[in-house]
Design a protein around this motif. Sequence first.
Motif, PDB file in Angstrom:
ATOM      1  N   SER A   1       2.330   1.749  -3.424  1.00 55.74           N
ATOM      2  CA  SER A   1       1.277   2.179  -4.342  1.00 55.74           C
ATOM      3  C   SER A   1       0.904   3.643  -4.116  1.00 55.74           C
ATOM      4  CB  SER A   1       0.050   1.284  -4.158  1.00 55.74           C
ATOM      5  OG  SER A   1      -1.066   1.813  -4.827  1.00 55.74           O
TER       6      SER A   1
ATOM      7  N   ILE B   1       0.836  -1.212   0.000  1.00 57.69           N
ATOM      8  CA  ILE B   1       0.000   0.000   0.000  1.00 57.69           C
ATOM      9  C   ILE B   1       0.865   1.254   0.000  1.00 57.69           C
ATOM     10  CG2 ILE B   1      -1.653   1.322   1.384  1.00 57.69           C
ATOM     11  CD1 ILE B   1      -2.854  -1.340   2.287  1.00 57.69           C
TER      12      ILE B   1
ATOM     13  N   ARG C   1      -1.872  -1.752  -6.402  1.00 55.31           N
ATOM     14  CA  ARG C   1      -1.601  -2.272  -5.066  1.00 55.31           C
ATOM     15  C   ARG C   1      -1.279  -3.753  -5.107  1.00 55.31           C
ATOM     16  NH1 ARG C   1      -5.684   0.368  -0.553  1.00 55.31           N
ATOM     17  NH2 ARG C   1      -4.905   2.505  -0.706  1.00 55.31           N
TER      18      ARG C   1
END
Length: 206
Positions: A171, A168, A201
């Motif tokens: 991303s 995460i 992700r």
Amino acid sequence: HPGLCLSCAFDSFVKLMGSLIIGLYVCFWMYDGLWDLMIKAAQHPAGRRVLEADSSPWVYMSHILLAICSMFILPRQFHMNFVELNGEGELRTARWLFPAYLVGMSLFVLPIAMAGNMLFDGTRVESDVYVLAFPFFQDNVTLSVIAFIGGLSATTSMVIVATLALGIMISNNLVTPLWLKVRLKNNPGNTMSAGRILTIRRVSVV
């Protein structure tokens, strides 16, 4: 991610059970209880090193400080403490359940350290693997499997959460901004769909 949290909770429970079983085995199978273990440790040079650690208060305080910092610095800790938080109801439960879990995990740390220092004194067995080394030393296959599964459960949840958190972060803070910068430069009216963000992700996690 309720499924992720449930699997981590289950992993933690398995780890706790493995630790408690090995601790009980050391205290009441290898020795005649906690007092017998402490008496023998007090009479053994390597065992006394655990009981007479003069620097232990400072080590304890430094561990507390590191644990507080880890909530904000380590991706895995930050993800579980802040990203997965779903309201005050969970905090109310965590206020008593998490300390209780830590007490359970710490319950047999001192007996295991004393027994390990006495049993493996002068050998190349590191303190980190005492829990695994006791059953091997006693040729107890069942307990060896229990200790291994407990350690594997802890490692599995750590790797899963850390991978998700880092995916995460990569991303949100690296790939998506660069993607948008390139796309918006060529087409100022361009947008990014939720599906594309999810794909980024997933690729980052892999």
